[in-house]
Design a protein around this motif. Structure first.
Motif, PDB file in Angstrom:
ATOM      1  N   GLU A 236      46.954  24.663 -21.205  1.00 38.39           N
ATOM      2  CA  GLU A 236      46.754  23.676 -20.147  1.00 38.39           C
ATOM      3  C   GLU A 236      45.851  22.589 -20.701  1.00 38.39           C
ATOM      4  OE1 GLU A 236      45.654  24.983 -16.282  1.00 38.39           O
ATOM      5  OE2 GLU A 236      46.874  26.780 -16.429  1.00 38.39           O
ATOM      6  N   PRO A 237      46.323  21.331 -20.739  1.00 41.16           N
ATOM      7  CA  PRO A 237      45.509  20.256 -21.302  1.00 41.16           C
ATOM      8  C   PRO A 237      44.176  20.119 -20.571  1.00 41.16           C
ATOM      9  CG  PRO A 237      47.725  19.480 -20.783  1.00 41.16           C
ATOM     10  CD  PRO A 237      47.604  20.849 -20.232  1.00 41.16           C
ATOM     11  N   GLN A 238      43.102  19.923 -21.337  1.00 39.92           N
ATOM     12  CA  GLN A 238      41.780  19.750 -20.752  1.00 39.92           C
ATOM     13  C   GLN A 238      41.463  18.282 -20.521  1.00 39.92           C
ATOM     14  OE1 GLN A 238      39.929  22.535 -19.890  1.00 39.92           O
ATOM     15  NE2 GLN A 238      41.869  23.485 -20.449  1.00 39.92           N
ATOM     16  N   ILE A 239      41.951  17.418 -21.390  1.00 38.21           N
ATOM     17  CA  ILE A 239      41.612  15.992 -21.317  1.00 38.21           C
ATOM     18  C   ILE A 239      42.226  15.358 -20.070  1.00 38.21           C
ATOM     19  CG2 ILE A 239      43.543  15.219 -22.768  1.00 38.21           C
ATOM     20  CD1 ILE A 239      40.056  13.774 -23.056  1.00 38.21           C
ATOM     21  N   ILE A 240      43.438  15.770 -19.728  1.00 39.50           N
ATOM     22  CA  ILE A 240      44.091  15.353 -18.480  1.00 39.50           C
ATOM     23  C   ILE A 240      44.665  16.618 -17.894  1.00 39.50           C
ATOM     24  CG2 ILE A 240      45.975  14.073 -17.443  1.00 39.50           C
ATOM     25  CD1 ILE A 240      45.619  11.954 -19.487  1.00 39.50           C
ATOM     26  N   GLY A 241      44.197  16.990 -16.718  1.00 42.29           N
ATOM     27  CA  GLY A 241      44.612  18.240 -16.095  1.00 42.29           C
ATOM     28  C   GLY A 241      46.114  18.357 -15.935  1.00 42.29           C
ATOM     29  N   LYS A 242      46.560  19.577 -15.725  1.00 39.61           N
ATOM     30  CA  LYS A 242      47.990  19.877 -15.661  1.00 39.61           C
ATOM     31  C   LYS A 242      48.711  19.023 -14.609  1.00 39.61           C
ATOM     32  CE  LYS A 242      50.856  23.904 -16.193  1.00 39.61           C
ATOM     33  NZ  LYS A 242      50.861  25.342 -16.294  1.00 39.61           N
ATOM     34  N   TYR A 243      48.126  18.844 -13.447  1.00 44.31           N
ATOM     35  CA  TYR A 243      48.795  18.096 -12.384  1.00 44.31           C
ATOM     36  C   TYR A 243      48.169  16.723 -12.151  1.00 44.31           C
ATOM     37  CZ  TYR A 243      50.714  22.689 -11.672  1.00 44.31           C
ATOM     38  OH  TYR A 243      51.338  23.885 -11.875  1.00 44.31           O
ATOM     39  N   SER A 244      47.269  16.337 -13.006  1.00 47.41           N
ATOM     40  CA  SER A 244      46.591  15.048 -12.863  1.00 47.41           C
ATOM     41  C   SER A 244      47.467  13.929 -13.423  1.00 47.41           C
ATOM     42  CB  SER A 244      45.254  15.091 -13.598  1.00 47.41           C
ATOM     43  OG  SER A 244      44.632  13.841 -13.525  1.00 47.41           O
ATOM     44  N   ARG A 245      47.470  12.814 -12.756  1.00 47.35           N
ATOM     45  CA  ARG A 245      48.240  11.653 -13.208  1.00 47.35           C
ATOM     46  C   ARG A 245      47.347  10.433 -13.434  1.00 47.35           C
ATOM     47  NH1 ARG A 245      53.052  13.342 -14.845  1.00 47.35           N
ATOM     48  NH2 ARG A 245      54.092  14.636 -13.345  1.00 47.35           N
ATOM     49  N   ASN A 246      46.044  10.573 -13.151  1.00 46.95           N
ATOM     50  CA  ASN A 246      45.116   9.464 -13.315  1.00 46.95           C
ATOM     51  C   ASN A 246      44.116   9.779 -14.404  1.00 46.95           C
ATOM     52  OD1 ASN A 246      46.217   7.999 -11.174  1.00 46.95           O
ATOM     53  ND2 ASN A 246      44.929   9.020  -9.689  1.00 46.95           N
ATOM     54  N   ALA A 247      43.916   8.830 -15.316  1.00 41.28           N
ATOM     55  CA  ALA A 247      42.884   8.988 -16.335  1.00 41.28           C
ATOM     56  C   ALA A 247      41.541   8.565 -15.729  1.00 41.28           C
ATOM     57  CB  ALA A 247      43.215   8.150 -17.558  1.00 41.28           C
ATOM     58  N   ASP A 248      40.465   8.900 -16.409  1.00 39.09           N
ATOM     59  CA  ASP A 248      39.128   8.623 -15.898  1.00 39.09           C
ATOM     60  C   ASP A 248      38.966   7.171 -15.480  1.00 39.09           C
ATOM     61  OD1 ASP A 248      38.344  11.205 -16.353  1.00 39.09           O
ATOM     62  OD2 ASP A 248      37.555  10.779 -18.341  1.00 39.09           O
ATOM     63  N   GLY A 249      38.247   6.986 -14.386  1.00 42.84           N
ATOM     64  CA  GLY A 249      37.892   5.646 -13.953  1.00 42.84           C
ATOM     65  C   GLY A 249      38.682   5.154 -12.762  1.00 42.84           C
ATOM     66  N   MET A 250      39.957   5.483 -12.694  1.00 47.59           N
ATOM     67  CA  MET A 250      40.786   4.948 -11.618  1.00 47.59           C
ATOM     68  C   MET A 250      40.356   5.489 -10.265  1.00 47.59           C
ATOM     69  SD  MET A 250      43.376   2.859 -11.244  1.00 47.59           S
ATOM     70  CE  MET A 250      44.246   2.837 -12.784  1.00 47.59           C
ATOM     71  N   GLU A 251      40.121   6.796 -10.164  1.00 51.47           N
ATOM     72  CA  GLU A 251      39.732   7.376  -8.877  1.00 51.47           C
ATOM     73  C   GLU A 251      38.407   6.811  -8.395  1.00 51.47           C
ATOM     74  OE1 GLU A 251      39.878  11.620  -9.069  1.00 51.47           O
ATOM     75  OE2 GLU A 251      42.054  11.648  -8.960  1.00 51.47           O
ATOM     76  N   GLU A 252      37.449   6.603  -9.322  1.00 50.63           N
ATOM     77  CA  GLU A 252      36.154   6.062  -8.933  1.00 50.63           C
ATOM     78  C   GLU A 252      36.303   4.647  -8.387  1.00 50.63           C
ATOM     79  OE1 GLU A 252      36.646   7.613 -11.893  1.00 50.63           O
ATOM     80  OE2 GLU A 252      35.484   9.421 -11.532  1.00 50.63           O
ATOM     81  N   LYS A 253      37.168   3.859  -8.990  1.00 45.83           N
ATOM     82  CA  LYS A 253      37.399   2.490  -8.514  1.00 45.83           C
ATOM     83  C   LYS A 253      38.023   2.518  -7.112  1.00 45.83           C
ATOM     84  CE  LYS A 253      36.971   0.007 -12.614  1.00 45.83           C
ATOM     85  NZ  LYS A 253      35.954   0.848 -13.124  1.00 45.83           N
ATOM     86  N   ILE A 254      38.980   3.410  -6.914  1.00 41.88           N
ATOM     87  CA  ILE A 254      39.629   3.514  -5.609  1.00 41.88           C
ATOM     88  C   ILE A 254      38.611   3.931  -4.551  1.00 41.88           C
ATOM     89  CG2 ILE A 254      41.317   4.854  -4.266  1.00 41.88           C
ATOM     90  CD1 ILE A 254      43.051   4.873  -6.842  1.00 41.88           C
ATOM     91  N   LEU A 255      37.775   4.917  -4.878  1.00 40.32           N
ATOM     92  CA  LEU A 255      36.766   5.355  -3.916  1.00 40.32           C
ATOM     93  C   LEU A 255      35.747   4.255  -3.631  1.00 40.32           C
ATOM     94  CD1 LEU A 255      36.178   9.006  -5.137  1.00 40.32           C
ATOM     95  CD2 LEU A 255      37.365   8.256  -3.072  1.00 40.32           C
ATOM     96  N   GLY A 256      35.398   3.480  -4.657  1.00 33.78           N
ATOM     97  CA  GLY A 256      34.470   2.364  -4.457  1.00 33.78           C
ATOM     98  C   GLY A 256      35.051   1.316  -3.520  1.00 33.78           C
ATOM     99  N   LEU A 257      36.324   0.976  -3.711  1.00 34.93           N
ATOM    100  CA  LEU A 257      36.977   0.012  -2.829  1.00 34.93           C
ATOM    101  C   LEU A 257      37.093   0.561  -1.409  1.00 34.93           C
ATOM    102  CD1 LEU A 257      39.809  -1.248  -5.215  1.00 34.93           C
ATOM    103  CD2 LEU A 257      37.774  -2.512  -4.507  1.00 34.93           C
ATOM    104  N   TYR A 258      37.384   1.852  -1.295  1.00 34.12           N
ATOM    105  CA  TYR A 258      37.488   2.488   0.023  1.00 34.12           C
ATOM    106  C   TYR A 258      36.141   2.476   0.730  1.00 34.12           C
ATOM    107  CZ  TYR A 258      38.927   5.860   3.574  1.00 34.12           C
ATOM    108  OH  TYR A 258      39.211   6.466   4.763  1.00 34.12           O
ATOM    109  N   ALA A 259      35.078   2.739  -0.042  1.00 36.13           N
ATOM    110  CA  ALA A 259      33.729   2.749   0.532  1.00 36.13           C
ATOM    111  C   ALA A 259      33.319   1.359   1.012  1.00 36.13           C
ATOM    112  CB  ALA A 259      32.723   3.267  -0.494  1.00 36.13           C
ATOM    113  N   CYS A 260      33.874   0.321   0.383  1.00 37.24           N
ATOM    114  CA  CYS A 260      33.557  -1.053   0.805  1.00 37.24           C
ATOM    115  C   CYS A 260      34.320  -1.447   2.068  1.00 37.24           C
ATOM    116  CB  CYS A 260      33.895  -2.028  -0.310  1.00 37.24           C
ATOM    117  SG  CYS A 260      32.787  -1.908  -1.715  1.00 37.24           S
TER     118      CYS A 260
END
Length: 187
Positions: free
Chosen positions: A97-121
């Motif tokens: 099972e890949p560690q760098i990008i999880g088995k069912y993950s489709r987003n690399a680092d950074g994208m989720e944080e940006k989405i959450l930041g925009l949502y928080a705004c």
């Protein structure tokens, strides 16, 4: 003698003859893909206990069935540079099972944080998906934005319901600036 990373980068840039920032971003995206691919290959090497060109000998680890590489599966990963297609290596026993990008993950680092930041705004889910499309040229559905924001909602609720202190001290600072006149008197 081995070249330093700076020398290698200089040689690469000179060989590419970039004429626009779009070409540079495309090259960075390809480099990211290649590095990501190599990391996953190294992870599988560690999992199997031997490198790609080697074969596990019969005198390998006792009481453990032999496991081999078993091709690749294609995966599109959404990154800050745009969508990147990678080949995820597989093993026959399905243990890797890949560690760098999880088995069912489709987003690399950074994208989720940006989405959450925009949502928080306070941006709507559709506005966020449009912003991500314009910034990173990555299509995400409002439903994905909703799923990502749902991940953080328990933390937000816990923060909103936390017990408050009776007193919160704070300090106001004020400053007065004096202007010196020519005859050195203060105003």
């Amino acid at each position: 003698m081995e070249k330093t990373p700076k020398e290698m980068l200089k040689a690469y840039v000179n060989s590419q003859k970039f004429s626009s920032t779009t070409e540079i971003m495309d090259a960075m995206k390809e480099m990211f893909r290649d590095i990501l691919q190599q990391v996953m290959e190294s992870e599988l090497d560690t999992e199997l206990g031997y490198e790609k060109s080697q074969r596990m000998s019969d005198s390998g680890v006792e009481n453990k069935p032999r496991n081999y590489r078993n091709g690749y599966s294609k995966k599109t990963v959404k990154t800050q540079l745009g969508a990147v297609d990678v080949k995820v290596p597989r093993d026959r026993n399905g243990e890797y099972e890949p560690q760098i990008i999880g088995k069912y993950s489709r987003n690399a680092d950074g994208m989720e944080e940006k989405i959450l930041g925009l949502y928080a705004c306070g941006m709507s889910q559709r506005d966020i998906s449009e912003q991500i499309k314009s910034l990173y040229d990555v299509d995400i559905s409002p439903e994905l934005v909703s799923k990502i924001s749902e991940k953080i909602m328990p933390e937000v609720t816990a923060w909103q319901n936390r017990p408050l202190e009776a007193v919160y001290p704070f300090v106001f600072l004020d400053a007065i600036h004096y202007k010196v006149k020519e005859n050195h008197q203060y105003q």
